[in-house]
Scaffold this active site. Structure first.
Site, PDB file in Angstrom:
ATOM      1  N   HIS A  60       0.827  -1.199   0.000  1.00  0.00           N
ATOM      2  CA  HIS A  60       0.000   0.000   0.000  1.00  0.00           C
ATOM      3  C   HIS A  60       0.867   1.258   0.000  1.00  0.00           C
ATOM      4  O   HIS A  60       1.890   1.334   0.679  1.00  0.00           O
ATOM      5  CB  HIS A  60      -0.886   0.033   1.238  1.00  0.00           C
ATOM      6  CG  HIS A  60      -2.175  -0.718   1.089  1.00  0.00           C
ATOM      7  ND1 HIS A  60      -3.050  -0.487   0.056  1.00  0.00           N
ATOM      8  CD2 HIS A  60      -2.744  -1.687   1.857  1.00  0.00           C
ATOM      9  CE1 HIS A  60      -4.103  -1.277   0.181  1.00  0.00           C
ATOM     10  NE2 HIS A  60      -3.941  -2.029   1.263  1.00  0.00           N
ATOM     11  N   CYS A  80       0.954   2.063  -5.832  1.00  0.00           N
ATOM     12  CA  CYS A  80       0.175   3.034  -6.602  1.00  0.00           C
ATOM     13  C   CYS A  80       0.846   4.407  -6.605  1.00  0.00           C
ATOM     14  O   CYS A  80       1.574   4.761  -5.681  1.00  0.00           O
ATOM     15  CB  CYS A  80      -1.229   3.172  -6.021  1.00  0.00           C
ATOM     16  SG  CYS A  80      -2.265   1.725  -6.267  1.00  0.00           S
ATOM     17  N   ARG A 115       1.193   3.148 -11.593  1.00  0.00           N
ATOM     18  CA  ARG A 115       2.027   2.355 -10.702  1.00  0.00           C
ATOM     19  C   ARG A 115       3.456   2.878 -10.700  1.00  0.00           C
ATOM     20  O   ARG A 115       4.001   3.257 -11.750  1.00  0.00           O
ATOM     21  CB  ARG A 115       2.029   0.879 -11.114  1.00  0.00           C
ATOM     22  CG  ARG A 115       0.655   0.231 -11.091  1.00  0.00           C
ATOM     23  CD  ARG A 115       0.093   0.126  -9.668  1.00  0.00           C
ATOM     24  NE  ARG A 115      -1.245  -0.450  -9.696  1.00  0.00           N
ATOM     25  CZ  ARG A 115      -2.358   0.261  -9.723  1.00  0.00           C
ATOM     26  NH1 ARG A 115      -2.281   1.593  -9.747  1.00  0.00           N
ATOM     27  NH2 ARG A 115      -3.525  -0.326  -9.730  1.00  0.00           N
TER      28      ARG A 115
END
Length: 273
Positions: free
Chosen positions: A181, A255, A264
């Protein structure tokens, strides 16, 4: 002057009832706006603070458990070091329509034969998405467990870094590819964009500790750029980024930009020890 006989004098009568009703409507509307604002604020606090606190605490505890277990129970002589079963030479090209880079802010699709969002089992008897390694990035002050699979619910949202099924084990020839994340749920890769060429990254497993050195950084690519996690990684969107020859690679994906899943960010490193 006297009013003429028979002339009507207009009288203005104010309705107290109407004034009270209008005030009540305004009060209810104000209460609704304030309530909605408080709810939104609580949701923001939950996402940006509480999920990070929970996930970081769980991830740190998992690191302690792993390293305590490894110190107490050293590897069995003759056992192959690594993650215990991931393919050392797998090429997770899969369906070109899948997302190979974790999609931490959306549902993750695993580029392998495993069902979407469900981590592939690493070895017989192993629990799905069980942590098997510890990733350290000194430049970022990051220490985080690495688990099998890239499922949001069972891996990424717990603050772990996920290992793409079908990619190489740490220290092996091929591409040891990871996702994490960028924001919320521990956000282990929050500052991945701060890495620079030459930075050191280590991966500790039960059997050994492997050292990688950052070699290339792809600042932005499409979510469906499956080339970045192949055994010999090379972007299919920006072919100038990547490699031509087999080697022992580490790929970190997340991300970008922050609080968005539009693109990305990819960091590649080579095994040096």
């Amino acid at each position: 002057m006297r009013a003429r006989v028979g002339q009507r004098v207009p009288v203005v009568v104010q309705s107290r009832g109407r004034r009270r009703t209008g005030a009540r409507v305004l009060w209810v509307a104000a209460e609704t706006v304030v309530t909605c604002g408080v709810v939104v604020l609580l949701l923001v606090v939950h996402q940006l603070w509480w999920t990070n606190r929970q996930a970081r605490a769980e991830a740190l505890q998992q690191v302690r458990v792993l390293e305590r277990e490894w110190d107490i129970s050293p590897p069995v002589p003759g056992a192959t070091p690594g993650d215990g079963g991931s393919s050392p030479t797998g090429d997770p090209t899969g369906d070109p329509t899948v997302d190979p880079t974790g999609a931490p802010s959306g549902d993750t699709v695993v580029p392998s034969a495993a069902p979407s969002g469900d981590p592939a089992p690493a070895r017989p008897g192993a629990a799905p998405s069980s942590a098997f390694a510890v990733l350290r990035i000194p430049r970022l002050g990051l220490t985080v467990p690495v688990a099998h699979g890239v499922s949001k619910r069972s891996v990424l949202d717990r603050g772990y870094v996920g290992h793409y099924p079908g990619t190489a084990a740490p220290g092996r020839t091929g591409n040891f590819a990871l996702a994490g994340h960028r924001n919320t749920h521990g956000e282990p890769f929050r500052y991945l964009d701060r890495l620079a060429e030459g930075d050191v990254i280590s991966v500790r497993t039960r059997g050994a500790t492997y050292t990688y050195r950052v070699d290339q950084i792809l600042p932005r690519t499409a979510p469906r750029d499956v080339g970045v996690v192949r055994a010999v990684p090379r972007s299919i969107v920006k072919p100038s980024y990547g490699y031509d020859a087999p080697g022992s690679y580490l790929t970190l994906t997340t991300c970008t930009p922050e609080f968005s899943s539009a693109y990305r960010l990819v960091v590649w490193a080579r095994l040096v020890a």
